[in-house]
Enzyme design. Structure first.
Site, short mmCIF file in Angstrom:
data_model
loop_
_atom_site.label_atom_id
_atom_site.label_comp_id
_atom_site.label_asym_id
_atom_site.label_seq_id
_atom_site.Cartn_x
_atom_site.Cartn_y
_atom_site.Cartn_z
N ASP A 98 0.87 -1.17 0.00
CA ASP A 98 0.00 0.00 0.00
C ASP A 98 0.91 1.22 0.00
O ASP A 98 1.85 1.30 0.79
CB ASP A 98 -0.88 -0.02 1.26
CG ASP A 98 -2.28 0.52 0.99
OD1 ASP A 98 -2.37 1.62 0.42
OD2 ASP A 98 -3.26 -0.14 1.37
N ASP A 199 -2.98 4.68 -2.45
CA ASP A 199 -4.02 5.28 -1.63
C ASP A 199 -4.43 6.67 -2.15
O ASP A 199 -3.56 7.51 -2.44
CB ASP A 199 -3.46 5.43 -0.21
CG ASP A 199 -4.51 5.75 0.82
OD1 ASP A 199 -5.37 4.90 1.05
OD2 ASP A 199 -4.45 6.85 1.40
N GLU A 255 -6.29 3.96 -6.10
CA GLU A 255 -7.60 4.20 -5.48
C GLU A 255 -8.05 5.58 -5.97
O GLU A 255 -7.37 6.57 -5.72
CB GLU A 255 -7.49 4.17 -3.96
CG GLU A 255 -8.86 4.24 -3.30
CD GLU A 255 -8.82 4.72 -1.86
OE1 GLU A 255 -9.77 4.46 -1.13
OE2 GLU A 255 -7.84 5.37 -1.47
N HIS A 328 -11.30 -2.73 3.14
CA HIS A 328 -11.26 -2.32 4.55
C HIS A 328 -12.03 -1.02 4.81
O HIS A 328 -12.12 -0.59 5.95
CB HIS A 328 -9.80 -2.16 4.98
CG HIS A 328 -9.12 -1.03 4.25
ND1 HIS A 328 -8.88 -1.08 2.88
CD2 HIS A 328 -8.69 0.17 4.67
CE1 HIS A 328 -8.32 0.06 2.52
NE2 HIS A 328 -8.18 0.84 3.56
N ASP A 329 -12.53 -0.38 3.76
CA ASP A 329 -13.30 0.86 3.93
C ASP A 329 -14.79 0.65 3.69
O ASP A 329 -15.58 1.59 3.80
CB ASP A 329 -12.83 1.93 2.93
CG ASP A 329 -11.40 2.37 3.17
OD1 ASP A 329 -10.96 2.37 4.33
OD2 ASP A 329 -10.73 2.72 2.17
C1 GLC Z 1 -7.97 5.50 1.69
C2 GLC Z 1 -7.83 4.29 2.57
C3 GLC Z 1 -8.50 4.58 3.87
C4 GLC Z 1 -7.83 5.76 4.51
C5 GLC Z 1 -7.78 6.96 3.58
C6 GLC Z 1 -6.79 7.98 4.05
O1 GLC Z 1 -9.27 5.75 1.34
O2 GLC Z 1 -8.32 3.16 1.92
O3 GLC Z 1 -8.52 3.49 4.73
O4 GLC Z 1 -8.47 6.11 5.69
O5 GLC Z 1 -7.38 6.61 2.28
O6 GLC Z 1 -5.48 7.51 3.90
#
Ligand code: GLC
Ligand code: CA
Length: 557
Positions: A98, A199, A255, A328-329
């Protein structure tokens, strides 16, 4: 379309804190991952994406990094990481890290220096602005509640944080920041890792005029048009690609909240000048309302069909899709899109897996999804650990935008901790995750839903996933075929075909708890039709097929 190994791979996401605790301190760790590599091999996945394991004060469970080249003590050591990586490779699995570089932790040395003085060499590593009319530099809200600006007394200025105030945004306009990030990425590549999940990468470039956002009835302005897919994001990713990514044989996924088809075609273009694929958010945002994802509204099947179909068709041949229903979100996929009542949990989990795994793109499995794990449904706010959930609960209820009772229901439906409870390994105390009480509660249903039980049972969700993964390897049509939605407006059934080199697949999915009938295309009605997989024992194939509750079936000619 170019052939690439990552187009034929299945990725498994590990959230280390909740995967397996090897030293029984209640927190999952790297040696815990190492212990379970054989399990993952057995499942058949090709790539492991590991959520952040770097040094961090863990304000946001590691998505706030204080040292990119060190491992969080609670997770183990760099030696633990190296041996896990080596063993994963020996077992034929790749490892994707990540990469969190939109922001760092406020405890990262760069930020500690940056906030010291206006002329510190690290000052411009972050985004500092002076007050406007006695208040914040603009009205943007942060994702985890409150303003996106934090006042810092020392230099009488504000810094930008799109997430928590312990996650200051890096200033990508600064060439030195980009150099540091690229050097760090290169360092990990030299170690032999196989890719990056990036991320919130769509947010690294901000409109430098920092205009106010629309209020939309909320407490803060929506700044996203000025930082999502911002003005220089593609330029930055092309630079990253030239400087680092193109030198190695990697898999990369960005992402990309707020990404449109047009943008995705740039990020994940077939020429490979940026990334391999992106995570889009349209399907997981279906039903979102005026408080964003904080709603109990169910998704609408017609909308799901429309969104999935749009991405399948529009990216085909131009860019590559990622396929996911959970991470995980997100809440657990069976709770959000399926039916987690006891009698339908397994069958609907298998149906959802079929839906995703038969499409074009790279499928992602989130830990426990292969067991049909469900939402945690904690009913007391004290049981939640997630910074987003806790902050937003406080913010929305104290502003009177929603009652506490209603908000708890929204959290049970959509909160991130639903997916963060410990992996359910067996029916022993704490689900075999740890011998002591874990950092977050174990889902009460672990005595019935757990890996040990499913590995013993032939018709389990685990074995169904195993079969889907094998099919992708055996049938070239699954990664490569073109997609076509059929019976578009059928109220209960999602069905599509795939086509590749004169072969065809028909995927039939009943998204309801009622029997539903569908007339199948002529060409699938002959004696040469093979049923590749199904979540019921016996099927009768005829012109009109009656699908039982949540029945899924894949026919091949
Ligand atoms: C992304 C991650 C999440 C995190 C956010 C800030 O969306 O998947 O878990 O809280 O970024 O880093
Ligand atoms: Ca541990």
């Amino acid at each position: 379309m170019k052939k690439k190994w990552w187009k034929e791979s299945v990725v498994y996401q590990i959230y280390p804190r909740s995967f397996k605790d090897s030293n029984n301190d209640g927190i999952g760790d790297i040696n815990g991952i190492n212990e379970k590599l054989e399990y993952l091999k057995e499942l058949g996945v090709d790539v492991l994406w590991i959520s952040p394991i770097y040094d961090s004060p863990c304000d946001d469970n590691g998505y706030d990094i204080s040292d990119y080249r060190a491992i969080l003590k609670a997770f183990g050591t760099m030696e633990d990481f190296d041996s896990m990586l080596k063993r994963a490779h020996r077992l034929g699995m790749k490892v994707m890290m990540d990469l969190v570089v939109n922001h760092t932790s406020d405890e990262h040395n760069w930020f500690i220096e940056s906030r010291k003085s206006k002329d510190n060499p690290y000052r411009d590593y972050y985004i500092w602005k002076t007050s406007k009319q006695g208040g914040e530099p603009n009205n943007w809200g942060a994702s985890f509640g409150g303003s996106a600006w934090e006042y810092d007394e020392k230099t009488d200025m504000y810094y930008l944080h799109l997430f928590s105030k312990k996650q200051p945004d890096l200033n990508w306009e600064n060439q030195k920041v980009r150099d540091e990030v690229f050097d760090m990425m290169d360092w990990w590549c030299q170690k032999g890792i196989d890719g990056f999940r990036m991320d919130v990468i769509s947010m690294i470039s901000k409109d430098q005029s920092f205009p106010d956002g629309k209020l939309n009835g909320g407490l803060y302005g929506n700044g996203s048009p000025y930082y999502m897919n911002g003005p220089r994001v593609h330029e930055y990713l092309q630079e990253m690609n030239q400087r680092v990514l193109s030198k190695y044989d990697l898999v990369t996924v960005g992402e990309a909240a707020g990404v449109t088809i047009e943008e995705a075609k740039k990020y994940a273009n077939e020429d490979g000048t940026e990334l391999n694929m992106v995570f889009q958010f349209e399907h997981v945002s279906i039903g979102d309302g005026k408080l964003g994802k904080w709603t109990t509204k169910k998704f609408d099947l017609q909308e799901l069909k429309k969104v999935m179909t749009k991405w399948q068709i529009e990216l085909s041949g131009k860019a590559w899709n990622s396929l996911y229903l959970c991470n995980h979100d997100q809440p657990r996929s069976v709770s959000r899109f399926g039916d987690d009542r006891a009698e339908y949990r397994e069958v609907s989990a298998k149906m959802l897996a079929t839906c995703i795994h038969m499409m074009q793109g790279t499928p992602y499995i989130y830990q426990g999804e292969e067991l049909g794990m469900t939402n945690a449904y904690f009913d007391k706010i004290e049981d939640y650990k997630d910074i987003e959930t806790l902050n937003i609960f406080e913010e929305l209820t104290s502003a009177g935008l929603i009652s506490e009772v209603e908000m708890m229901k929204c959290i049970q439906a959509r909160g991130r901790d639903n997916a963060r409870t410990p992996m359910q390994w067996d029916d022993s105390e704490n689900a075999g995750f740890s011998t002591i009480k874990p950092w977050i509660g174990v889902n009460k249903n672990y005595t019935t839903i757990n890996a040990a039980e499913q590995m013993r049972r032939e018709d389990s969700v685990f074995h169904y996933y195993q079969k889907l993964i094998q099919l992708r390897k055996e049938y070239a049509i699954i990664p490569n075929g073109t997609y076509c939605l059929i019976e578009e407006s059928h109220p209960q059934i999602f069905s599509y075909t795939r086509e590749y080199q004169n072969r065809k697949l028909l995927v039939l999915l009943n998204f309801t708890d009622k029997d539903s009938q569908i007339t199948i295309p002529e060409e699938f009605r002959n004696k040469y039709v093979i049923c590749l997989i199904s979540n019921y024992k016996e099927q009768s194939i005829s012109k009109d097929i009656l699908l039982r509750p949540y029945e899924a079936m894949v026919l091949y000619i």
